[in-house]
Motif scaffolding. Structure first.
Motif, mmCIF file in Angstrom:
data_model
loop_
_atom_site.group_PDB
_atom_site.id
_atom_site.type_symbol
_atom_site.label_atom_id
_atom_site.label_comp_id
_atom_site.label_asym_id
_atom_site.label_seq_id
_atom_site.Cartn_x
_atom_site.Cartn_y
_atom_site.Cartn_z
ATOM 1 N N UNK A 1 0.834 -1.193 0.000
ATOM 2 C CA UNK A 1 0.000 0.000 0.000
ATOM 3 C C UNK A 1 0.872 1.246 0.000
ATOM 4 N N UNK A 2 0.405 2.278 -0.667
ATOM 5 C CA UNK A 2 1.132 3.533 -0.720
ATOM 6 C C UNK A 2 0.931 4.303 0.586
ATOM 7 N N UNK A 3 2.035 4.792 1.225
ATOM 8 C CA UNK A 3 1.870 5.576 2.438
ATOM 9 C C UNK A 3 1.004 6.795 2.163
ATOM 10 N N UNK A 4 0.156 7.148 3.104
ATOM 11 C CA UNK A 4 -0.733 8.298 2.934
ATOM 12 C C UNK A 4 -0.412 9.370 3.952
ATOM 13 N N UNK A 5 -0.820 10.598 3.626
ATOM 14 C CA UNK A 5 -0.615 11.730 4.523
ATOM 15 C C UNK A 5 -1.882 11.931 5.341
ATOM 16 N N UNK A 6 -1.729 11.984 6.645
ATOM 17 C CA UNK A 6 -2.880 12.156 7.508
ATOM 18 C C UNK A 6 -2.797 13.480 8.249
ATOM 19 N N UNK A 7 -3.962 14.060 8.507
ATOM 20 C CA UNK A 7 -4.089 15.247 9.354
ATOM 21 C C UNK A 7 -3.260 16.419 8.840
ATOM 22 N N UNK A 8 -3.260 16.624 7.513
ATOM 23 C CA UNK A 8 -2.488 17.725 6.947
ATOM 24 C C UNK A 8 -3.031 19.069 7.408
ATOM 25 N N UNK A 9 -4.345 19.240 7.312
ATOM 26 C CA UNK A 9 -4.914 20.536 7.687
ATOM 27 C C UNK A 9 -4.681 20.837 9.155
ATOM 28 N N UNK A 10 -4.785 19.814 10.023
ATOM 29 C CA UNK A 10 -4.528 20.030 11.436
ATOM 30 C C UNK A 10 -3.082 20.437 11.661
ATOM 31 N N UNK A 11 -2.162 19.830 10.890
ATOM 32 C CA UNK A 11 -0.750 20.192 11.024
ATOM 33 C C UNK A 11 -0.511 21.634 10.671
ATOM 34 N N UNK A 12 -1.185 22.142 9.622
ATOM 35 C CA UNK A 12 -1.011 23.525 9.219
ATOM 36 C C UNK A 12 -1.521 24.468 10.291
ATOM 37 N N UNK A 13 -2.622 24.112 10.907
ATOM 38 C CA UNK A 13 -3.152 24.967 11.956
ATOM 39 C C UNK A 13 -2.208 25.008 13.141
ATOM 40 N N UNK A 14 -1.498 23.929 13.379
ATOM 41 C CA UNK A 14 -0.617 23.815 14.525
ATOM 42 C C UNK A 14 0.647 24.644 14.366
ATOM 43 N N UNK A 15 1.026 24.935 13.115
ATOM 44 C CA UNK A 15 2.283 25.636 12.876
ATOM 45 C C UNK A 15 2.274 27.018 13.509
ATOM 46 N N UNK A 16 1.204 27.742 13.313
ATOM 47 C CA UNK A 16 1.127 29.071 13.901
ATOM 48 C C UNK A 16 1.244 29.024 15.405
ATOM 49 N N UNK A 17 0.659 28.009 16.038
ATOM 50 C CA UNK A 17 0.757 27.856 17.477
ATOM 51 C C UNK A 17 2.202 27.651 17.901
ATOM 52 N N UNK A 55 5.022 23.039 -2.448
ATOM 53 C CA UNK A 55 4.448 23.108 -3.798
ATOM 54 C C UNK A 55 5.510 23.253 -4.881
ATOM 55 N N UNK A 56 6.734 23.599 -4.508
ATOM 56 C CA UNK A 56 7.834 23.748 -5.468
ATOM 57 C C UNK A 56 8.783 22.572 -5.349
ATOM 58 N N UNK A 57 8.268 21.385 -5.619
ATOM 59 C CA UNK A 57 9.104 20.198 -5.609
ATOM 60 C C UNK A 57 9.600 19.787 -4.245
ATOM 61 N N UNK A 58 8.990 20.324 -3.172
ATOM 62 C CA UNK A 58 9.447 19.987 -1.832
ATOM 63 C C UNK A 58 10.840 20.492 -1.528
ATOM 64 N N UNK A 103 2.918 16.615 -0.279
ATOM 65 C CA UNK A 103 2.134 16.739 0.939
ATOM 66 C C UNK A 103 3.078 17.023 2.103
ATOM 67 N N UNK A 104 2.555 17.637 3.151
ATOM 68 C CA UNK A 104 3.441 18.042 4.230
ATOM 69 C C UNK A 104 2.728 18.060 5.572
ATOM 70 N N UNK A 105 3.526 17.928 6.612
ATOM 71 C CA UNK A 105 3.033 18.063 7.976
ATOM 72 C C UNK A 105 4.200 18.478 8.869
ATOM 73 N N UNK A 106 3.868 18.908 10.092
ATOM 74 C CA UNK A 106 4.867 19.329 11.061
ATOM 75 C C UNK A 106 4.885 18.333 12.208
ATOM 76 N N UNK A 113 11.979 20.707 15.790
ATOM 77 C CA UNK A 113 10.815 20.621 14.913
ATOM 78 C C UNK A 113 11.249 19.971 13.604
ATOM 79 N N UNK A 114 10.370 19.119 13.047
ATOM 80 C CA UNK A 114 10.638 18.485 11.757
ATOM 81 C C UNK A 114 9.518 18.802 10.782
ATOM 82 N N UNK A 115 9.889 18.999 9.505
ATOM 83 C CA UNK A 115 8.932 19.065 8.410
ATOM 84 C C UNK A 115 8.989 17.720 7.701
ATOM 85 N N UNK A 116 7.843 17.089 7.531
ATOM 86 C CA UNK A 116 7.765 15.805 6.841
ATOM 87 C C UNK A 116 7.060 16.025 5.505
ATOM 88 N N UNK A 117 7.717 15.643 4.413
ATOM 89 C CA UNK A 117 7.202 15.831 3.056
ATOM 90 C C UNK A 117 7.051 14.471 2.387
#
Length: 468
Positions: A1-17, A55-58, A103-106, A113-117
């Motif tokens: 199975x192809x790995x999937x990205x979970x909770x992307x939108x939640x991760x973006x909201x968390x960055x500002x915090x 969005x620019x090739x990671x 796709x990305x998450x924090x 802190x890590x950025x996962x792409x």
């Protein structure tokens, strides 16, 4: 199975915090800029400010080193962490991950802190593969830790040979830079005046490459040596610092993972070694007379992207087969954003070619070494630096060994008999009937077969080598 990205939108909201909560100077923060279609994630601590654009090739599109106020990527040109699969001839497959959105998450951890792409392929078998990059900036470090993983999905039912390629364009913006590569003939250093075009280096002996500006600020990439096939550099507005791994079979459902470090440093005049986040060089003459070698002053300079309480051991060895002779040992406290200087004196009594070596250890374990040749008097002994471990894979492998995928080769040109030129019909019709002819031609010579076909009765089958 192809790995999937979970909770992307939640991760973006968390960055500002995260950026609001990082109140202390030593904390690492993450901030979201841009918009949903073109987000920019900025990682920052007291030493580094790093911008990642999924969005620019990671790619990483900005790397700022605070201790010297130097930018290490030219705006709009420089990029870090481009990844490719190099060992297939399909050009679209080769560069697809540098052109797609990731796709990305924090991932917030106690130490930083890590950025996962993540990005899946979109061509041929790569539709069932995924690249993942994890870029980690820790508190109080002047380097970024990178883990790159290539995953092959179980649904492929078989493994594939995979050759990973890592593409970067870096240097100290606004300064003349020198680019160094550790080879078996010593460290080869190039700049824009000495680089004659694309440069291929298939004899690496250590896993690092660096860009060093005139001011002493620089950028080092530490990579896994055992998998290395070659280094590559292309001069341009900002030269590239690239390397390729030898191909390795990755079975379906399995992954190939590798670690690297991106290290910012300052205070060096030359680079003769890097590893474990440490960058080091030896200042002094490359040649001297036998008289001058009786008391030759040298200085070791050492910078680090992370803290080490370590020991530096300096030695000298005469080539080709002399024993290493200890020179001096010092205890050092390496800290990010600083550079330690260790002056010492060599006393050599014979003409010849020598290797001056520094070794950095922690509790007896080697972290890295740095090596500089020194020629004394008249000597014809060549410089040779030995690798410390065997590389994996086929020794003779080259970039030219790329193979086409089944069904993915270039299409044959469709040549036609429709356009006639003045000719004499030698055997049209032919008394013995038409000949069945296989024509092996190129896109530059197809007309010759057409001319022959006008004069001789033939059934032509075309096979074209090359493309338009």
């Amino acid at each position: 199975m192809r790995p999937t990205m979970r909770h992307v939108s939640a991760g973006l909201a968390f960055i500002g915090f995260l950026s609001l909560s990082g109140a202390t100077w030593s904390a690492t923060t993450a901030t979201l800029q841009g918009n949903k279609e073109a987000p920019r994630i900025v990682l920052e601590n007291q030493f580094i400010r790093l911008t990642v654009e999924p969005a620019l090739g990671g790619h990483c599109t900005d790397f700022f080193y605070k201790p010297t106020g130097k930018r290490l990527l030219q705006p709009g040109v420089g990029r870090l962490q481009g990844v490719r699969v190099w060992n297939y001839t399909d050009g679209d497959l080769y560069k697809q991950w540098q052109k797609c959105a990731w796709e990305h998450e924090i991932d917030r951890r106690e130490d930083g802190v890590a950025v996962v792409l993540r990005a899946a392929g979109d061509i041929n078998f790569t539709r069932s593969t995924t690249f993942e990059k994890r870029l980690t900036l820790r508190h109080e470090e002047a380097m970024v830790r990178v883990t790159t993983t290539f995953h092959v999905g179980e649904e492929l039912m078989q493994g594939f040979p995979i050759g990973l390629w890592f593409a970067n364009q870096a240097g100290v913006v606004g300064e003349e830079c020198r680019y160094s590569f550790p080879l078996d003939t010593g460290v080869t250093t190039l700049d824009l005046s000495t680089a004659t075009g694309q440069e291929w280096f298939y004899q690496p002996v250590r896993g690092w490459i660096t860009a060093l500006g005139k001011s002493g600020t620089g950028f080092s990439l530490n990579m896994e040596y055992r998998r290395l096939m070659c280094f590559y550099m292309w001069p341009g507005k900002q030269p590239t610092l690239e390397w390729a791994f030898r191909t390795a079979e990755v079975e379906n459902g399995e992954s190939l993972s590798t670690e690297q470090l991106m290290v910012a440093f300052s205070g060096l005049q030359d680079v003769h070694g890097s590893g474990g986040g440490i960058v080091a060089g030896l200042d002094g003459p490359e040649t001297c007379s036998i008289k001058g070698a009786a008391g030759l002053p040298l200085t070791a300079r050492i910078a680090s992207g992370t803290a080490y309480d370590c020991q530096l051991s300096l030695s000298v060895k005469q080539l080709p087969d002399g024993e290493a002779q200890p020179v001096t040992t010092r205890t050092l406290k390496l800290r990010p954003g600083t550079c330690e200087s260790v002056p010492f004196t060599l006393s050599l009594r014979a003409e010849g070619t020598y290797l001056v070596t520094g070794q950095v250890t922690v509790k007896g374990k080697e972290i890295m070494d740095f090596v500089r040749p020194l020629k004394v008097g008249e000597t014809k002994t060549p410089v040779h630096v030995a690798a410390k471990e065997e590389r994996l894979g086929r020794k003779s492998e080259r970039f030219e060994d790329r193979v086409p995928l089944s069904g993915g080769g270039p299409k044959d040109l469709e040549l036609s008999m429709a356009v006639e030129s003045p000719h004499t019909k030698w055997a049209r019709p032919r008394a013995g009937g038409k000949l069945n002819v296989l024509v092996l031609t190129s896109c530059m010579t197809g007309r010759e077969a057409v001319e022959l076909g006008q004069r001789l009765d033939m059934n032509l089958m075309w096979v074209t080598a090359g493309t338009q």
